[in-house]
Write a protein that holds these residues in place. Structure first.
Motif, mmCIF file in Angstrom:
data_model
loop_
_atom_site.group_PDB
_atom_site.id
_atom_site.type_symbol
_atom_site.label_atom_id
_atom_site.label_comp_id
_atom_site.label_asym_id
_atom_site.label_seq_id
_atom_site.Cartn_x
_atom_site.Cartn_y
_atom_site.Cartn_z
ATOM 1 N N ASP A 1 47.895 30.425 37.806
ATOM 2 C CA ASP A 1 48.358 31.660 38.454
ATOM 3 C C ASP A 1 49.131 32.532 37.483
ATOM 4 O O ASP A 1 48.953 33.749 37.445
ATOM 5 C CB ASP A 1 49.212 31.332 39.674
ATOM 6 C CG ASP A 1 48.401 30.756 40.824
ATOM 7 O OD1 ASP A 1 47.163 30.977 40.835
ATOM 8 O OD2 ASP A 1 48.998 30.101 41.701
ATOM 9 N N ARG A 2 49.979 31.929 36.671
ATOM 10 C CA ARG A 2 50.755 32.706 35.684
ATOM 11 C C ARG A 2 49.842 33.343 34.636
ATOM 12 O O ARG A 2 50.036 34.483 34.252
ATOM 13 C CB ARG A 2 51.784 31.811 35.000
ATOM 14 C CG ARG A 2 52.934 31.454 35.889
ATOM 15 C CD ARG A 2 53.951 30.629 35.157
ATOM 16 N NE ARG A 2 55.006 30.183 36.047
ATOM 17 C CZ ARG A 2 55.849 29.215 35.750
ATOM 18 N NH1 ARG A 2 55.789 28.611 34.582
ATOM 19 N NH2 ARG A 2 56.777 28.864 36.612
ATOM 20 N N VAL A 3 48.856 32.588 34.180
ATOM 21 C CA VAL A 3 47.913 33.113 33.190
ATOM 22 C C VAL A 3 47.123 34.273 33.783
ATOM 23 O O VAL A 3 46.922 35.304 33.142
ATOM 24 C CB VAL A 3 46.976 32.003 32.674
ATOM 25 C CG1 VAL A 3 45.829 32.579 31.871
ATOM 26 C CG2 VAL A 3 47.759 31.008 31.836
ATOM 27 N N ARG A 4 46.670 34.134 35.026
ATOM 28 C CA ARG A 4 45.936 35.227 35.683
ATOM 29 C C ARG A 4 46.793 36.477 35.798
ATOM 30 O O ARG A 4 46.317 37.585 35.572
ATOM 31 C CB ARG A 4 45.483 34.789 37.080
ATOM 32 C CG ARG A 4 44.233 33.971 37.062
ATOM 33 C CD ARG A 4 43.689 33.734 38.481
ATOM 34 N NE ARG A 4 42.762 32.633 38.452
ATOM 35 C CZ ARG A 4 43.025 31.395 38.832
ATOM 36 N NH1 ARG A 4 44.203 31.088 39.318
ATOM 37 N NH2 ARG A 4 42.111 30.460 38.744
ATOM 38 N N GLU A 5 48.072 36.303 36.164
ATOM 39 C CA GLU A 5 48.974 37.451 36.270
ATOM 40 C C GLU A 5 49.085 38.186 34.941
ATOM 41 O O GLU A 5 49.023 39.411 34.886
ATOM 42 C CB GLU A 5 50.369 36.990 36.706
ATOM 43 C CG GLU A 5 50.492 36.637 38.157
ATOM 44 C CD GLU A 5 51.891 36.156 38.502
ATOM 45 O OE1 GLU A 5 52.844 36.504 37.763
ATOM 46 O OE2 GLU A 5 52.017 35.426 39.487
ATOM 47 N N VAL A 6 49.244 37.432 33.881
ATOM 48 C CA VAL A 6 49.392 38.041 32.558
ATOM 49 C C VAL A 6 48.101 38.733 32.133
ATOM 50 O O VAL A 6 48.114 39.856 31.616
ATOM 51 C CB VAL A 6 49.822 36.983 31.518
ATOM 52 C CG1 VAL A 6 49.734 37.536 30.115
ATOM 53 C CG2 VAL A 6 51.215 36.494 31.816
ATOM 54 N N LEU A 7 46.969 38.086 32.368
ATOM 55 C CA LEU A 7 45.690 38.660 31.938
ATOM 56 C C LEU A 7 45.284 39.874 32.758
ATOM 57 O O LEU A 7 44.572 40.752 32.258
ATOM 58 C CB LEU A 7 44.591 37.597 32.008
ATOM 59 C CG LEU A 7 44.694 36.475 30.977
ATOM 60 C CD1 LEU A 7 43.592 35.451 31.201
ATOM 61 C CD2 LEU A 7 44.636 37.029 29.571
ATOM 62 N N LEU A 8 45.727 39.943 33.997
ATOM 63 C CA LEU A 8 45.340 41.062 34.854
ATOM 64 C C LEU A 8 46.256 42.268 34.724
ATOM 65 O O LEU A 8 45.971 43.321 35.279
ATOM 66 C CB LEU A 8 45.266 40.601 36.316
ATOM 67 C CG LEU A 8 44.148 39.600 36.611
ATOM 68 C CD1 LEU A 8 44.221 39.137 38.066
ATOM 69 C CD2 LEU A 8 42.790 40.197 36.318
ATOM 70 N N GLN A 9 47.342 42.125 33.986
ATOM 71 C CA GLN A 9 48.214 43.273 33.764
ATOM 72 C C GLN A 9 47.502 44.284 32.879
ATOM 73 O O GLN A 9 46.800 43.910 31.942
ATOM 74 C CB GLN A 9 49.514 42.844 33.088
ATOM 75 C CG GLN A 9 50.435 42.066 33.968
ATOM 76 C CD GLN A 9 51.682 41.627 33.216
ATOM 77 O OE1 GLN A 9 51.772 41.756 32.001
ATOM 78 N NE2 GLN A 9 52.638 41.090 33.949
ATOM 79 N N PRO A 10 47.669 45.570 33.178
ATOM 80 C CA PRO A 10 47.016 46.577 32.331
ATOM 81 C C PRO A 10 47.599 46.554 30.918
ATOM 82 O O PRO A 10 48.800 46.381 30.738
ATOM 83 C CB PRO A 10 47.320 47.895 33.039
ATOM 84 C CG PRO A 10 48.470 47.612 33.937
ATOM 85 C CD PRO A 10 48.444 46.158 34.253
#
Length: 107
Positions: A20-29
């Motif tokens: 979940d943390r990795v997804r949050e970071v990768l989905l940030q513009p």
């Protein structure tokens, strides 16, 4: 009790939480320089155009080739007039390019 101060924790974090943390970071513009340009004006118009970027990249490539040629053909004692002129033209071009880019940014 002293045992409560030293609670057992897993050596490795929970994989679902990590994902979940990795997804949050990768989905940030991703931050882009163009987000900080003026909305109007000639400098932001020039800097946003693809040809400006291509011309600047071409100048960097030409300057790299020129530096290699100049290093091979001239020694330190002999700096021809043509070499000084070409070096000055590259310096002028990069100064103008930097100035245009700088003017495109909002204060």
């Amino acid at each position: 009790r002293q045992e409560s101060a030293f609670q057992r924790r897993s050596l490795f974090p929970d994989s679902a939480v990590m994902k979940d943390r990795v997804r949050e970071v990768l989905l940030q513009p991703k931050p882009r320089a163009s987000n900080y340009y003026w909305d109007e004006g000639i400098s932001q118009y020039l800097v946003r155009s693809p040809w400006f970027e291509n011309v600047a990249l071409g100048a960097v490539a030409l300057n790299t080739v020129w530096l290699a040629i100049e290093a091979d053909l001239t020694d330190e004692a002999q700096h021809t007039r043509a070499a000084v002129i070409v070096d000055s033209l590259f310096a002028l071009f990069f100064t103008v390019e930097w100035s245009i880019r700088f003017a495109a940014y909002r204060a």
